[in-house]
Structure formats: C-alpha cells, structure tokens
Design a protein around this motif. Sequence first.
Motif, short mmCIF file in Angstrom:
data_model
loop_
_atom_site.label_atom_id
_atom_site.label_comp_id
_atom_site.label_asym_id
_atom_site.label_seq_id
_atom_site.Cartn_x
_atom_site.Cartn_y
_atom_site.Cartn_z
N GLN A 562 1.04 -1.32 -0.11
CA GLN A 562 0.03 0.08 -0.02
C GLN A 562 1.02 1.31 0.08
O GLN A 562 1.87 1.23 0.67
CB GLN A 562 -0.85 -0.05 1.32
N ARG A 563 0.39 2.29 -0.83
CA ARG A 563 1.32 3.45 -1.01
C ARG A 563 1.17 4.28 0.46
O ARG A 563 2.01 4.85 0.85
CB ARG A 563 1.00 4.40 -2.07
N ASP A 582 -5.76 3.57 -2.21
CA ASP A 582 -5.18 1.81 -2.08
C ASP A 582 -6.24 0.96 -2.20
O ASP A 582 -6.10 0.06 -3.01
CB ASP A 582 -4.46 1.64 -0.80
N ARG A 617 0.67 -2.01 -7.16
CA ARG A 617 0.62 -2.33 -5.79
C ARG A 617 1.00 -3.90 -6.01
O ARG A 617 0.24 -4.76 -6.00
CB ARG A 617 -0.78 -2.11 -5.35
#
Length: 739
Positions: A562-563, A582, A617
């Motif tokens: 996840q960013r 996300d 991702r």
Amino acid sequence: MQITFLLLNILPACLGIELYPFGSQVGDEKVSKNDDGSSPDIPIVTQFPFFNHQHDRLIVNTNGVISFLRTVSTFTPDPFPLDDNRRLVAIFWADVDTRNGGTVWYRESTDQSILDRATNEVRAYFPQFFRFQATWVFIATWDDVAFYKCSPCVKRNSFQGILITNGQHSFTVFNYGKIEWTTGKASGGNASTGLGGTPAQVGFNAGDGEVFYVVNASRTPDIVNVNQMSNIGISGKFAFRIDAAEIGNGGCNTQGSLQISPRYGPMLGGQYLVISGPCINPDDVIQIQYFPMLTLFQCKRESNYSAVCITPIFNMTGDITVKVIISDNYGNIQHHTGLYQIVNPAVFKNPVKRHQPQNWFSGHQHIISWDPRVFELKDSEHVQIHLFAIKEQSYNQLVWEKTVLHENIPTILGTYTIGLQTDGYLAAIRVTAALETDINLSERGCWTDVFAVVPQRRKSQQFCQNWMRHEYRLSEVFSQNVPPCPCTLQQALMDTAQYQPDPDCNIITKNKDDDFNCLYRADAQHCVRLSMPGPDDNDNVCCYDIRGNLIDSRVKEGGSLQRYHYLGGVRNIPYVTNFYYDVLPFLHCCRYYGSSSDFGQHGQVIYSACQDFLQFRKVSSCFNYIPPRPAGANGDPHIKTLDGFGYNFNGLGEFHFIVSKNMLFESQIRFEQARHSNGGTVGASVCTSFVARVTNSSDKVEVILNSIRVADVLINGQIQDFSDVPWLMYDAGIRTNNE
C-alpha cells in the motif's frame, strides 16, 4: 495513603435535605434496638464493587457504618487506615444506641423510580459518567438516632448512605439531615450534649492498612457541622465514586482539573462531549479549542458541574491537547487543558448501520438504522440525514462535501430508506440531530462506516484509468522497504510486534459485524497490516484464506503493498487517504470494472485492468520472512524468556521483566501473594501488574489485575476506558488492544 478534601466550605444550614424514601411503608428492614450491634449478614442480588473488590453481601452496623466481610462493633471510631480486611463505608461512625431512641433501616432496591433518581444523581455529580445507568441501589438510614448513655436523650441525628452500581462502577451518596451530637459518653462525650471526646468519623477504609479516605473534619468537633458541608456544593450531601483503588469526589472545583468524557471519539466528529471539573456559573461563556486547530468552538453550559461541546471533523488521529476557556461577566478568563484522543474511523464502532453493505450503488435506495438513545441525538425529536462524500481537489488533496439527503425524520423511527445520490467514490452518512440552540454549536450526530460507493461501470473505468495516470508519475512502492508477510495465519497472529490485525478484516477483534468484516477482501478470513507506517508511510497488507495460507492476490482477493498506511502520515488523512488511493483502486480496477477483453482472431484476453493495478501495488509475499521467538509468563508463575529458557519464580515484589541491551526499553512486573475471595492468603505468587515504556520517548503503559473489570490499562497513571473500540494508539507507537 490518606486522602482528604482540600477544603470543605461551611454552607448555609439546610436541614431539609431530601432523603431517599425509607421505613416500613417502602419495605425496609430494620435493625433491632441495640448498642454496638448490626444487621444480619445481608446477601445482595448483585456484585458490588468497592476498592477494586467485588462483594456479594454487606452489613449495616448500628454505629453508622456499612461494612463488608465483617461487623463493626467498635463505638469509638478508630483513625483510618485500618487493616485486617475491615472494608468500611463510614457515613457517620459514632456510638449510636438505638435503645435510647431512633431506628436503623435498610433495603436494596431495583425499583425503577429509585434507579432513575440514583442515575440522575450520578450523572449530575459525575458528568464524566453521563451514560451511567444504575441497576441496583442499597439504602441505609439512621433515623433520629440517639447516642450511648445520653441523658436526657433529646439530641438526635438523622443521616443516610446510598450505595449505587451498574455492576462495573459504583458510587455512594451521603445525605445528612439533623446532626446534633458527635460522641457517645464511652468515647469521652458529654452525656447531655453528645459533644467532646473523640467525635465521629466520615470516610472509607480499604482494609489493607494503607488505603483510606476521610473527610477532614472527621474526629474533630467540626464534624457536627457535616450537614452544612459538601463536596458537591449542596449542604448536607456528599457524593463519591468508590469502585476504584482511590475514592473519587463528585461535583466541581475552583482549581478546575479538566475531565473530558468520553475520553476519545470519532475522527469524523459530531460527538456529544461532556466537559467537567471547573465550576461553571450560569452566565459564563465556554469555548473549546482542539490543538493544532486554531478555531474556537462554542460550548453550552449544562449545570454548575458541566458543559457540552460538539467535536468538529478532524483530519488526524491520536491524542491531542484540548483547551477550555471560561469567561465571566467581569472579564475574568480561566484556561483549562486536557487530553482527547481522536479515533481512527477503521476502529470506531459506528452507531449508524448500513444494511446489506456489500454493494451500495449510487442512484439506488438503501436502508440505514440507528439507536435513537445515543447522546448525539439527545433531546432531538427529528433528525436529518447527511451524506458526506470525499472530493479530490487535486492529488492527495481530499475534502469532505456535505449533502442533505433527507430532513424532518422522527428520531424514534431508528431506521430509514435513503436515496443515495452522489458522484463521489468514498462516503459516510451522518444521522444529525435537528436542534436549534441559542448559541452557535457544531452539528452533532452519529455516523456510518466510511464506505465505497459503487458507480456505473463507466465511472469505475474512469476512476481506475485516472488513478493509473497518477501512479505513473509517482515513485514505485518497493517491497524491499517493508517487512515480508508471515507465511501462515498462525505466524501472523504471533508476530504482533511487526503486524496487527487489519480492522476491516480479522477474526480477532470482531469490531465489525459479520456482513462488514472483510468487505473489501472477499476471499480472506483474516488480514494483518504493519503495526506502524513503513518508510514513506507505506503499508503491507497480508491476507489469509480459510486454510490459513497467505493469499496470492493475482489469483484471489487478498492483500498487497500500500502506498499509504491507514494510520496516516505526513499530509495524509488517517484511513481516508489509504482507502481512496489503495483500496478504491483495487475495487474499481479489479472488482467493479475488472478486465476488458478483445478476443480478436486468437480469442484471447489482451487487457486486464487488475493486472495493471498489481504492477503498482505489488502482491504481498512471505519471501525471507523470519518468525519471532515467543516469551511469556503463566501459572504459579512459569516464565519463558526470549531465548527459550523456562523456569519457575515465586517472588514477591517488583522486578525487571525485560530490559534492552541499550537500556532504551524496559518492562517491570509485580508479583503478590495470591488470596482467596475471603481475603485469606494462599501459598503461591500471582502476577498483578505489568508496566513498560521506551525510556524518555514513549508513554508508560501499565496493566493491573482488577477483580471487577478483569484488568485496568493505565497510560501515564490514568485508567483508560476503551470499551467501544478494539484499540487505542498513544505516543511513540504505543498501542493498547482490547481483544
């Protein structure tokens, strides 16, 4: 430990204090006429908490004391503290002799009118317990009682002790009517006046020889004026909280130690917040500031003891400093500060429920329900239903936009079918109190969860493609920057240092109903996330199927890198930013929009949006994962250290449990001798407390056994109540779980 009032002001005499109903006409039992006697052992229908102990029986003693475990026949009040398990509530401990006049009455009650009166008193004198509901009351009354060897017996006392509980917390109210004597003759008093000698004592004794509480006029001639004294500003009335290790005073004080209740609340705001501690006059103006916000919000005075404030929408979570400003008509300004914790939307239990939440389509009708009794809707006959949708002003610039969906709905309905109309992709619904006030209060109401709005397929495609364009411009989310996933569910449950249960999908905390759990991870039974944000505030979500195996997200709906971490980070809104950048991309690229096919001459799929999503991702992997080694203590006690060494230890006292080599982390453990329920000792040790902290950089966390609530969690010495959330987060990553 001695605790007394700092100052008891003498108030105008008020002999008309209203006692709770008593006597044979309301079903009271009476103690036979006696000197230094008591009632029989009285079994009660509930467990009554007193000084961190539960009691299922009590004794009403003629000499002005309610006791637990044993009778009190001593006619001259011994100075507190007393040992030998003498757990006492001393309403007016003196040498009462009902053979010379008067009656001692008692009864337990679950009559609704009595419970309502007791509830209202607790809520008034202890505003932080504004949700308290009494379930049991015990009333003991000393009516017009005389003293030992009086002559003539014309001096009389009337007083009353009220015990109140909901099974978890307990309180007592002392009511004093006519008080004309303090001392029997055998205690050195004058037979005519009942004064002199060793006067009466008012207070509490824990029975351990250490912990006690007395009114500071006790055992002095001034105790005859107890019916003109108070700790809540009402002549002849005292109120105390008595279930905890220390006695708590009711009312307010000029020093104004600030109480904020509830201690925590939702990030989305609208919460009914009770402020107490400082005394508040009728014409005072009350404002509140939530740091680091600069705005001052208006609050409404409720009584001398409390005010009500409404929380705004926040874009942060965790402990914040709250300043309350009280201004009077003369230009005097008081400043009081306290702490309030803003709770992440992922873990707050929302009072408004969405029905059939799997697919909430925009343009369709859906059902919501709410509890009309919540305090956010207090005194509001009607509600409005507001939709709050997240709008993206620019990348990572997210704001809430409010729309009124429905108005003038009777609060008591508790359910309504709404028309969901929005062009937003992420939303929450608030049931809002429809109230008009004479001051500018923030809107109050209760929320649903934050949820994904399912649009038309074309809109999903648009969202997915726009997201990918942004991702091409951003740095890659590298798997090397975060720890690998545990390979199995069992490992994930053990590795609590690196990973914690995903609030949206887990089998541990159960903070969501079954139809909400794993709503956005359809093939998972349990997921974990990094306990703290990784580099650049990244996260790693690891999900496990029904067999306990790590899910490969290329095959099933599972986890991924996840960013943004759902706990938030620099310029990130906790939970919301992660959800928007996300979770929503996964839903729109893989579930709602999915794959587009051009079978062409070869009849093969040539494009998949979900495959592209996984390029940005990365699939979570357990490659190079090393499970932790467990340590712990149990039993008599049996201890296992981090290096796997096990041994038995029957120590008494406080010991270091774990100390890091660099001395930055330390934990301590306390062992006490085990006891039977009657207070007698057992030939074994038991761990009663554990405390830990990171030196000079974190809050101190302590867990103490409690026979009433199983255990209390203290942060920097303050008991935490997190019954409505699965966990709370504190400074330096300290997290307390309620599992």
